[in-house]
Design a protein around this motif. Structure first.
Motif, PDB file in Angstrom:
ATOM      1  N   GLY A 190       0.825  -1.193   0.000  1.00  7.70           N
ATOM      2  CA  GLY A 190       0.000   0.000   0.000  1.00  7.70           C
ATOM      3  C   GLY A 190       0.866   1.253   0.000  1.00  7.70           C
ATOM      4  N   VAL A 191       0.383   2.285  -0.681  1.00 10.98           N
ATOM      5  CA  VAL A 191       1.077   3.568  -0.683  1.00 10.98           C
ATOM      6  C   VAL A 191       0.127   4.602  -0.101  1.00 10.98           C
ATOM      7  CG1 VAL A 191       2.224   5.319  -2.067  1.00 10.98           C
ATOM      8  CG2 VAL A 191       2.402   2.909  -2.716  1.00 10.98           C
ATOM      9  N   VAL A 192       0.527   5.199   1.009  1.00  7.00           N
ATOM     10  CA  VAL A 192      -0.312   6.202   1.651  1.00  7.00           C
ATOM     11  C   VAL A 192       0.065   7.580   1.119  1.00  7.00           C
ATOM     12  CG1 VAL A 192      -0.613   4.800   3.727  1.00  7.00           C
ATOM     13  CG2 VAL A 192       1.283   6.404   3.611  1.00  7.00           C
ATOM     14  N   PRO A 193      -0.915   8.490   1.018  1.00  6.91           N
ATOM     15  CA  PRO A 193      -0.595   9.831   0.505  1.00  6.91           C
ATOM     16  C   PRO A 193       0.528  10.506   1.285  1.00  6.91           C
ATOM     17  CG  PRO A 193      -2.965   9.514   0.538  1.00  6.91           C
ATOM     18  CD  PRO A 193      -2.361   8.302   1.195  1.00  6.91           C
ATOM     19  N   ASN A 194       0.626  10.178   2.580  1.00 11.27           N
ATOM     20  CA  ASN A 194       1.656  10.808   3.399  1.00 11.27           C
ATOM     21  C   ASN A 194       3.071  10.419   2.987  1.00 11.27           C
ATOM     22  OD1 ASN A 194       1.992  12.653   5.547  1.00 11.27           O
ATOM     23  ND2 ASN A 194       2.573  10.987   6.914  1.00 11.27           N
ATOM     24  N   LEU A 195       3.227   9.312   2.229  1.00  8.87           N
ATOM     25  CA  LEU A 195       4.579   8.885   1.850  1.00  8.87           C
ATOM     26  C   LEU A 195       5.272   9.957   1.014  1.00  8.87           C
ATOM     27  CD1 LEU A 195       6.815   6.772   1.905  1.00  8.87           C
ATOM     28  CD2 LEU A 195       5.748   5.677  -0.086  1.00  8.87           C
ATOM     29  N   ALA A 196       4.499  10.681   0.196  1.00  9.50           N
ATOM     30  CA  ALA A 196       5.113  11.735  -0.619  1.00  9.50           C
ATOM     31  C   ALA A 196       5.737  12.802   0.286  1.00  9.50           C
ATOM     32  CB  ALA A 196       4.066  12.352  -1.543  1.00  9.50           C
ATOM     33  N   ARG A 197       5.076  13.101   1.419  1.00  5.06           N
ATOM     34  CA  ARG A 197       5.642  14.067   2.367  1.00  5.06           C
ATOM     35  C   ARG A 197       6.852  13.492   3.076  1.00  5.06           C
ATOM     36  NH1 ARG A 197       1.745  17.790   4.708  1.00  5.06           N
ATOM     37  NH2 ARG A 197       2.017  16.943   6.778  1.00  5.06           N
ATOM     38  N   VAL A 246       3.282   7.291  -9.184  1.00  5.24           N
ATOM     39  CA  VAL A 246       2.194   7.085  -8.216  1.00  5.24           C
ATOM     40  C   VAL A 246       2.269   8.138  -7.113  1.00  5.24           C
ATOM     41  CG1 VAL A 246       1.286   5.517  -6.454  1.00  5.24           C
ATOM     42  CG2 VAL A 246       1.961   4.635  -8.705  1.00  5.24           C
ATOM     43  N   LEU A 247       3.482   8.356  -6.578  1.00  4.00           N
ATOM     44  CA  LEU A 247       3.636   9.327  -5.492  1.00  4.00           C
ATOM     45  C   LEU A 247       3.272  10.735  -5.945  1.00  4.00           C
ATOM     46  CD1 LEU A 247       6.915   8.123  -3.750  1.00  4.00           C
ATOM     47  CD2 LEU A 247       4.622   8.170  -2.788  1.00  4.00           C
ATOM     48  N   ASP A 261      -3.037  12.972  -5.509  1.00  2.00           N
ATOM     49  CA  ASP A 261      -4.170  13.879  -5.291  1.00  2.00           C
ATOM     50  C   ASP A 261      -5.362  13.493  -6.165  1.00  2.00           C
ATOM     51  OD1 ASP A 261      -2.823  15.290  -3.398  1.00  2.00           O
ATOM     52  OD2 ASP A 261      -2.130  16.851  -4.769  1.00  2.00           O
ATOM     53  N   ASP A 262      -5.083  12.739  -7.227  1.00  2.45           N
ATOM     54  CA  ASP A 262      -6.157  12.283  -8.118  1.00  2.45           C
ATOM     55  C   ASP A 262      -6.742  11.001  -7.534  1.00  2.45           C
ATOM     56  OD1 ASP A 262      -7.825  11.537 -10.183  1.00  2.45           O
ATOM     57  OD2 ASP A 262      -6.190  10.651 -11.360  1.00  2.45           O
ATOM     58  N   ARG A 263      -7.714  11.167  -6.626  1.00  6.00           N
ATOM     59  CA  ARG A 263      -8.307   9.978  -6.004  1.00  6.00           C
ATOM     60  C   ARG A 263      -9.751  10.242  -5.626  1.00  6.00           C
ATOM     61  NH1 ARG A 263      -4.643  11.769  -1.569  1.00  6.00           N
ATOM     62  NH2 ARG A 263      -5.909  12.412   0.204  1.00  6.00           N
ATOM     63  N   ASP A 264     -10.486   9.154  -5.481  1.00  2.00           N
ATOM     64  CA  ASP A 264     -11.881   9.218  -5.074  1.00  2.00           C
ATOM     65  C   ASP A 264     -11.948   9.111  -3.551  1.00  2.00           C
ATOM     66  OD1 ASP A 264     -13.808   9.834  -6.835  1.00  2.00           O
ATOM     67  OD2 ASP A 264     -14.531   7.799  -7.170  1.00  2.00           O
ATOM     68  N   GLY A 265     -11.420  10.113  -2.871  1.00  5.07           N
ATOM     69  CA  GLY A 265     -11.389  10.080  -1.420  1.00  5.07           C
ATOM     70  C   GLY A 265     -10.760   8.794  -0.922  1.00  5.07           C
ATOM     71  N   GLY A 266     -11.371   8.211   0.121  1.00  4.06           N
ATOM     72  CA  GLY A 266     -10.847   6.981   0.692  1.00  4.06           C
ATOM     73  C   GLY A 266     -11.139   5.740  -0.121  1.00  4.06           C
ATOM     74  N   PHE A 267     -11.963   5.870  -1.146  1.00  2.00           N
ATOM     75  CA  PHE A 267     -12.310   4.676  -1.917  1.00  2.00           C
ATOM     76  C   PHE A 267     -11.136   4.191  -2.766  1.00  2.00           C
ATOM     77  CE2 PHE A 267     -16.413   6.563  -0.936  1.00  2.00           C
ATOM     78  CZ  PHE A 267     -17.144   5.453  -0.545  1.00  2.00           C
TER      79      PHE A 267
END
Ligand code: ZN
Length: 385
Positions: free
Chosen positions: A39-46, A363-364, A368-374
């Protein structure tokens, strides 16, 4: 196979590169896992931009470079150490990345997450020693991990769904702390995001009778409500009242608080879990706290960094509880696997967006291009093209 491909970060703020490195040998109490999904979490980019490292002196929170990141690996046990007796090669597993020292007071008390050295393998943490001992994140074809970190996966949980266990477990462990269960009304602050949606899925599985959720995107909120429309109510966050009409600073005139009380026969919610993203203001969490009933309990797993204007006298006279929570235990991961096996935890709403390891930088950059948590961002390290 003696070598593998790993995505490695050689300098913070620069792209990862695919490097050929040796496949590690598991130590006696470790296992070697062939990673099938991470899994890649959005926070990984930070994280890889050194946002967190720059907050502490000498980058002591960040792994030594070159580093292999990847927080949520799932795969198949390839090899076991000589003192591993209850896990066998071929078993499907999720690897809980939470590492502790194993021998300090809190570890010996059986509370590994309270270890002063607690570290997330493949991410960052409090111990350079642990990061050197377990330098393999899930953005590699193989990783080593302690056998005690493994969550065995039932056949009906895909590797892609298991790669979401980090967010799921974070929500699950937090909601256990505030007693979410049958008969309880829960407010999820930020219900349509990556953490909040998972909190909703777990709250349904845990038996919460009424689940209220806040958000900003009405289309996503409608999708969340459709998960269980008779138990979930959602609201696009209304504007706060003016300070003059704020009811003495305790939320009395806030339309959000009015809505939550109406939905709970005037009482307010039993529990609140804050799942708001980085950058949300402290006032957004305060409004949710004021939705609690007397004696209600709140837990924070969100990323608000502003200081809360908390009124201790209000907390005391209303018997309000507030605590933080980080990650989850391997045992709690086993709970989730069992709930998924039984069908009480339904992960079918997750939309897996699977990319090969070679696309990790893209991917990283595109999260931002996502359907929220889905949307569930997954890297498949078995594919390097
Ligand atoms: Zn310890």
């Amino acid at each position: 196979m003696t070598t593998m491909i790993a995505a490695r970060l050689h300098a913070y703020g620069s792209p990862m590169t695919l490097d050929r490195v040796d496949v590690p040998e598991p130590r006696p109490t470790d296992v070697l896992v062939e990673v099938k999904a991470c899994g890649v979490v959005p926070n990984l980019a930070r994280v890889v931009s050194n946002f967190f490292g720059s907050m502490t002196p000498d980058n002591k929170m960040m792994p030594p470079l070159p580093a292999i990141f990847g927080l949520d690996p799932a795969g198949v046990v390839a090899k076991t150490g000589e003192q591993v007796w209850s896990v066998r090669p071929g078993e499907r597993v999720y690897v809980n990345p939470g590492r502790s020292c194993g021998s300090c007071l809190m570890c010996r008390r059986g509370q590994p997450r309270d270890c002063p050295s607690w570290t997330l393998q493949g991410y960052f943490g409090r111990s350079q020693d642990i990061m050197r001992a377990y330098p393999y994140g899930g953005l590699a074809q193989f990783i080593t991990a302690p056998a005690t970190a493994l969550v065995k996966l039932p056949d009906n949980v895909s590797f892609e769904a298991a790669a979401r266990f980090g967010y799921l477990g974070t929500a699950y462990s937090a909601m256990k702390k505030i007693g979410v269960g049958p008969g309880q009304a829960l407010l999820i602050n930020g219900i349509s995001g990556q953490l909040g949606l998972n909190a909703a899925l777990l709250a349904l599985a845990m038996g919460a009778t009424k689940i209220l959720g806040t958000g900003r995107n009405q289309r996503l909120l409608d999708r969340v409500k459709a998960l269980a429309s008779e138990r979930i109510d959602v609201i696009s966050v209304p504007a706060p009242p003016s300070p003059a009409a704020s009811g003495g600073g305790q939320g009395g005139a806030d339309p959000l608080v009015v809505w939550a009380k109406l939905a709970t026969d005037g009482h307010g919610v039993d529990g609140m879990i804050d799942c708001l993203p980085p950058g949300a203001p402290a006032s957004a969490m305060m409004r949710a706290l004021f939705c609690l009933r007397r004696g209600g309990r709140a837990v924070n797993v969100g990323a608000i960094m502003e200081t809360l204007p908390l009124n201790a006298f209000w907390m005391m006279t209303n018997c309000i509880g507030l605590q933080g929570s980080v990650w989850f235990t391997t045992g709690e991961g086993e709970d989730m696997a069992a709930m998924a096996r039984a069908g009480t935890l339904d992960l079918s709403v997750l939309e897996h967006r699977v990319s090969p390891l070679s696309k990790v930088n893209e991917v990283l950059a595109g999260m931002d291009d996502r359907d929220g948590g889905f949307t569930n961002f997954v890297i498949d390290p078995t594919r390097v093209e």
